[in-house]
Design an enzyme around this catalytic site. Structure first.
Site, PDB file in Angstrom:
ATOM      1  N   ILE A 708       0.752  -1.043  -0.152  1.00 24.14           N
ATOM      2  CA  ILE A 708       0.003   0.021   0.031  1.00 24.14           C
ATOM      3  C   ILE A 708       0.899   1.217   0.117  1.00 24.14           C
ATOM      4  CG2 ILE A 708      -1.775   1.164   1.394  1.00 24.14           C
ATOM      5  CD1 ILE A 708      -2.543  -1.192   2.425  1.00 24.14           C
ATOM      6  N   LYS A 715       7.637  -0.786   4.999  1.00 30.46           N
ATOM      7  CA  LYS A 715       6.499  -0.804   4.107  1.00 30.46           C
ATOM      8  C   LYS A 715       5.309  -1.132   4.727  1.00 30.46           C
ATOM      9  CE  LYS A 715       9.486  -1.993  -0.088  1.00 30.46           C
ATOM     10  NZ  LYS A 715       9.610  -2.858  -1.203  1.00 30.46           N
ATOM     11  N   VAL A 716       4.058  -0.965   4.281  1.00 25.41           N
ATOM     12  CA  VAL A 716       2.808  -1.028   4.630  1.00 25.41           C
ATOM     13  C   VAL A 716       2.132  -2.110   3.609  1.00 25.41           C
ATOM     14  CG1 VAL A 716       0.620  -0.298   5.560  1.00 25.41           C
ATOM     15  CG2 VAL A 716       2.749   1.058   5.932  1.00 25.41           C
ATOM     16  N   ASP A 825       4.110  14.109  15.007  1.00 28.90           N
ATOM     17  CA  ASP A 825       4.075  14.283  13.643  1.00 28.90           C
ATOM     18  C   ASP A 825       2.752  14.216  12.967  1.00 28.90           C
ATOM     19  OD1 ASP A 825       5.078  13.861  11.151  1.00 28.90           O
ATOM     20  OD2 ASP A 825       5.559  11.624  11.425  1.00 28.90           O
TER      21      ASP A 825
END
Length: 966
Positions: A708, A715-716, A825
């Site tokens: 994704i 990473k996702v 954030d």
């Protein structure tokens, strides 16, 4: 007051001195010590030295890592390397890097470009030729690069076996000349390729030549006569090198390596002798050049190609012949005696020398035998392994052995009593053969089910003639005889007798408009959840039941007969029978015309549509949002009543699979610990003591899908966990920002934060079995981030929807600050939007406690969301999250990126000066005041998230009041 000059150290008077950095100078001494230029009176030297600006930059200013020129004002620092703003570009796309970047092999890449590394080149293939000695033979140990087939008569004969060894040796020129014969059972030998043969030239002082004797018997004599037989060797003047494929090839002799072999003699030899050709490699006195060797290899390749073409043509001719004519292999002499005795005749009329030339009219029930291919079989009843089958016969005559006998009939009456010859035994081919495999069990079952065949064979001249076989060689199942269908008799249609119009009932009158209005009013009270169609049915009329007449057609009589009723249709088996009450309601008496035809009933009135009343759609969704139930939630929002909507049972079962995991520390929950400790103390205790407070997941329970998103730390992926769509964030050691401590901190914070909060994604657990490949699983929000929604101008957003999204973010941040956690954030990319526009805040990897954040300096975050005090080196506190929330509020109302088309490394200078994004002119005043209050330069004047939630609530309430008044 007198003082001394800082350059010449002499005393100067007050009238002719300059002061700089608390030091006095003469006018003539107040010059640049490098370029000797005059300095202005108000000059303030850096580093307590008299140098102009240009000289100061040349000596002390940092230099750009790329252009090696000094940096005058604003610079970009990345990986302890300084760049100009225009020099900090991507190596791949050559564009100025804005935002994140990737660093590999001292090269910088932007976040849009991947780090491209060329694959390693394979090692070059080098053929090492053996070095020949003077008194010993050397063999080739390394495999030769290519295989070049040699023209031989063995190519035209099937090989005996595919596992014959192939050995080659090269012997140098010595006193005792040794040659090694290479038996080519597969009609191929290995020789170096043309581009590698040149290396054999300089391998030694010995010279090698290639020769091929005419037969296997001549190979033994070639070793003794090779030194004294120049015709067996080849050189420049050899005919074989000049043109081995000349017109002489068409004659009865063929040239192979300088030796001429008669083809007719070779074909008459047995298979064992003609299938072996020997190739001897012996030394020779002349040295062939490189061109000769290349020419020889080219001719050998050409020769082999022509041979392959001939073999393919022969094979195609055989296959075409097999398709048109079916060849049957006769039984062989190696059959057992018992099997042969079964077929011996009982009548001694025929002698042993008589043969059976042909058959006629075999039983049609037996399938045709398959074609026996010219390959080697392992069945001992057919042939031995060392033999090969000849080509299939062109005729359909099957000849028997002399041992088999068939009785000769004495009369024509005895023809039918003769037993039919047995069918040929079909071989079982090996797995490598391409023949058809016959299933014997299936054939036996077909034979047992069929009746005995009639005696249809006829003997003519002591032979039985067969009909021509079918062209196809496949075994087809027995075709059944087609069934004969008799045509159905056409039904007899009787003309109706004349009718008496006085006895016919009149049709009901059509409904008037007043009746239709009354029916409309009566149906307004029946409110349903979905649109319904109500069609008024006319009142039923009595019908006279009469049976269908079965008599023959007669002439109509003048008397008044009763009108026959049409036959009632019989219901199908799939439709349930109707009750007597329903049958009475549906029965309508037909109306006949004077001619006997049925008058159609008047059409019913148009259908009456009753629509449901519209209700305002609910914007806010329930708190317990489950992504797998998104369709159910969408249906719930679209319908007016929620009582009739229930989620499917499968989804309920899936959601019940995952049990809620409540983290505890030493048997106590977070709410109990926060009464005596701060959140940072709790997180520090968990990390220091390595207490596992999250659910340990098994890797086999998680199914990974597509990628994704990707970032600096990992990473996702999209995945599935226990029947539910989830998001899997993977931290790999291959990423340069990989840190196990950050992973533990993020997982610990996500476990301690309440997962049931509607504005946080649900956390399911993590896996740390592989230290180089860590991942945690959380709820998947399919709609994407807030930035994707805002930048998509095709999706309209109402002001009420924008207020709702801002309220969700403020509620999430209010909960974080209530337990002493700052996000650090907060930006639009870290806010996910569900299908019902509910905002969820994610990414707590950089979260810290307020107490620790006061001593931290700025090292993370995005520059456009960072407050001005962070660029001055101050600590991070709760007001920094409020400033970032002000930028997010501006993004929601403007639907643009903040500081668009500006280099991200120039944004800190603009923020420190007080430059902010321009608020749109159509922004409401209350919303605009909230934005300005959040991003003010003074942190103490910024509101808290509790005050922000109250302000947004008042704005939304005032908006609803205005709507209700309208």
């Amino acid at each position: 007051m007198d003082s001394r000059c800082g350059v010449c150290k002499y005393i100067i008077s007050d009238c002719e001195r300059y002061v700089s950095d608390n030091t006095f100078y003469h006018v003539k001494c107040f010059i640049c010590k490098i370029c000797k230029c005059e300095l202005p009176p108000c000059f303030r030297g850096k580093h307590a030295s008299l140098m102009c600006g240009d000289c100061e930059i040349k000596l002390n200013a940092p230099k750009c890592f790329k252009s090696h020129f000094p940096i005058h004002s604003v610079s970009v620092v990345a990986r302890n390397k300084e760049f100009h703003n225009n020099c900090f570009t991507c190596i791949s796309c050559n564009e100025i890097i804005k935002g994140g970047f990737q660093y590999s092999d001292e090269l910088f890449y932007c976040s849009k470009c991947d780090i491209i590394k060329p694959p390693p080149l394979p090692p070059p293939l080098i053929y090492k030729a053996p070095i020949a000695t003077s008194k010993a033979t050397t063999s080739i140990t390394s495999p030769l690069p290519t295989k070049i087939p040699i023209l031989s008569t063995a190519n035209l004969i099937p090989p005996l076996s595919s596992s014959s060894p192939l050995a080659t040796q090269i012997s140098p020129k010595t006193s005792t000349i040794a040659t090694t014969t290479v038996e080519t059972t597969t009609a191929e030998t290995t020789l170096p390729s043309p581009f590698k043969i040149s290396q054999l030239k300089n391998s030694g002082d010995n010279i090698y030549s290639l020769s091929s004797p005419s037969s296997s018997s001549s190979s033994s004599s070639s070793s003794s006569s090779s030194s004294s037989s120049p015709p067996n060797t080849f050189n420049k003047s050899s005919d074989f090198l000049r043109n081995p494929l000349n017109n002489n090839v068409k004659s009865s002799s063929s040239s192979i390596g300088g030796n001429f072999v008669n083809k007719s003699q070779q074909q008459q030899q047995p298979i064992d002798s003609c299938s072996k050709s020997s190739i001897s490699i012996s030394p020779s006195s002349p040295r062939p050049t490189e061109d000769d060797i290349k020419e020889q290899v080219f001719l050998l390749q050409k020769q082999s190609v022509q041979l392959q073409i001939q073999q393919q043509l022969q094979q195609r001719q055989i296959e075409q012949l097999n398709k048109n004519q079916l060849g049957v292999q006769k039984p062989l002499n190696q059959q057992p005696q018992q099997q042969q005795q079964q077929f011996k005749p009982q009548s001694p009329n025929l002698s042993n020398n008589d043969t059976l030339d042909s058959f006629s009219n075999l039983n049609q029930s037996l399938p045709p035998p398959p074609l026996i291919n010219t390959t080697t079989f392992s069945n001992p009843l057919l042939k031995t392994k060392n033999q090969s089958f000849p080509t299939p016969p062109t005729s359909h005559i099957i000849k028997e052995n002399q041992s088999q006998q068939i009785p000769k009939p004495s009369s024509i009456d005895e023809v039918d009593q003769l037993p039919l010859p047995p069918p040929p035994i079909t071989p079982i081919p090996s797995p490598s053969s391409s023949s058809i495999i016959i299933n014997n069990q299936q054939q036996q079952q077909q034979e047992s089910q069929l009746p005995p065949p009639p005696p249809t064979s006829i003997i003519i001249d002591q032979s039985i003639l067969l009909p021509p076989p079918p062209p196809s060689t496949e075994i087809l199942p027995q075709q059944q005889s087609p069934k004969l269908y008799k045509p159905r008799p056409k039904p007899i249609v009787l003309p109706p007798p004349p009718l008496d119009m006085e006895q016919l009932p009149l049709p009901p009158p059509p409904l008037l408009s007043s009746q239709i209005n009354q029916s409309l009013k009566s149906t307004q009270h029946n409110q349903t959840t979905s649109p319904t169609i109500e069609i008024p049915i006319p009142p039923p009329l009595p019908i006279q039941k009469q049976s269908i007449p079965t008599r023959k057609p007669q002439l109509p009589q003048s008397s008044n007969p009763s009108p026959p009723s049409p036959p009632s249709p019989q219901p199908s088996s799939n439709i349930p029978p109707l009750s007597p009450k329903q049958q009475q309601e549906q029965q309508v008496e037909p109306i006949f015309s004077p001619t006997g035809s049925i008058i159609p009933t008047p059409p019913p009135p148009p259908p009456i549509f009753k629509m449901k009343p519209l209700r305002p759609q609910k914007f806010r969704a329930p708190t317990n949002y489950i992504p797998s139930l998104s369709l159910h939630r969408a249906n719930k929002l679209s319908n007016s009543t929620e009582d009739h909507i229930k989620p499917p049972e499968s989804l309920v079962l899936e959601s019940s699979r995952i049990e809620k995991f409540e983290p505890t520390i030493n048997g106590r929950k977070l709410t109990e610990l926060l009464k005596h400790q701060t959140f940072d103390d709790i997180v520090g205790e968990v990390l220091n003591k390595r207490i596992s407070i999250y659910k340990q997941l098994v890797k086999d329970d998680v199914i990974f899908g597509d990628v994704i998103a990707a970032g600096a730390s990992g990473k996702v992926y999209k995945g599935i966990y226990k029947g539910r769509d989830v998001a899997i964030k993977v931290y790999s050691s291959e990423n340069f920002c990989f840190n196990i401590d950050e992973f533990d901190r993020e997982v610990t914070i996500m476990s301690l934060i309440d997962s049931d909060h509607p504005n946080f994604t649900r956390f399911y657990g993590a896996n740390k079995q592989n230290k180089k490949y860590l991942f945690h699983v959380s709820e998947l929000v399919k709609s994407g981030s807030l930035r994707d929604l805002l930048l998509d101008k095709e999706k309209p957003l109402l002001y009420f929807t924008q207020l709702s999204i801002a309220s969700d973010i403020a509620n999430a941040m209010k909960h974080l600050h209530s337990i002493g956690v700052i996000h650090r954030d907060l930006k639009s990319l870290n806010v996910l939007i569900t299908e019902d526009f509910t905002a969820k805040v994610i990414d707590f990897g950089t979260s810290r406690n307020v107490d620790l954040a006061k001593h931290m300096t700025m090292n993370l975050g995005t520059s456009c969301y960072m407050s001005p005090e962070l660029f001055k080196g101050n600590g991070y506190d709760e007001t920094c999250d409020v400033y970032a929330f002000g930028i997010v509020l501006w993004e929601i109302i403007a639907r643009k990126e903040p500081y668009e088309n500006i280099n991200s490394w120039s944004i800190p200078v603009m923020v420190a000066k007080g430059d902010r994004p321009t608020i749109p002119a159509d922004c409401p005043s209350e919303y605009s005041k909230l934005i300005k209050a959040c991003w003010t330069d003074k942190p103490k004047k910024r509101p808290s998230f509790k005050e922000i939630c109250d302000t947004l609530k008042k704005i939304s309430e005032s908006l609803t009041l205005k709507r209700n008044k309208k």
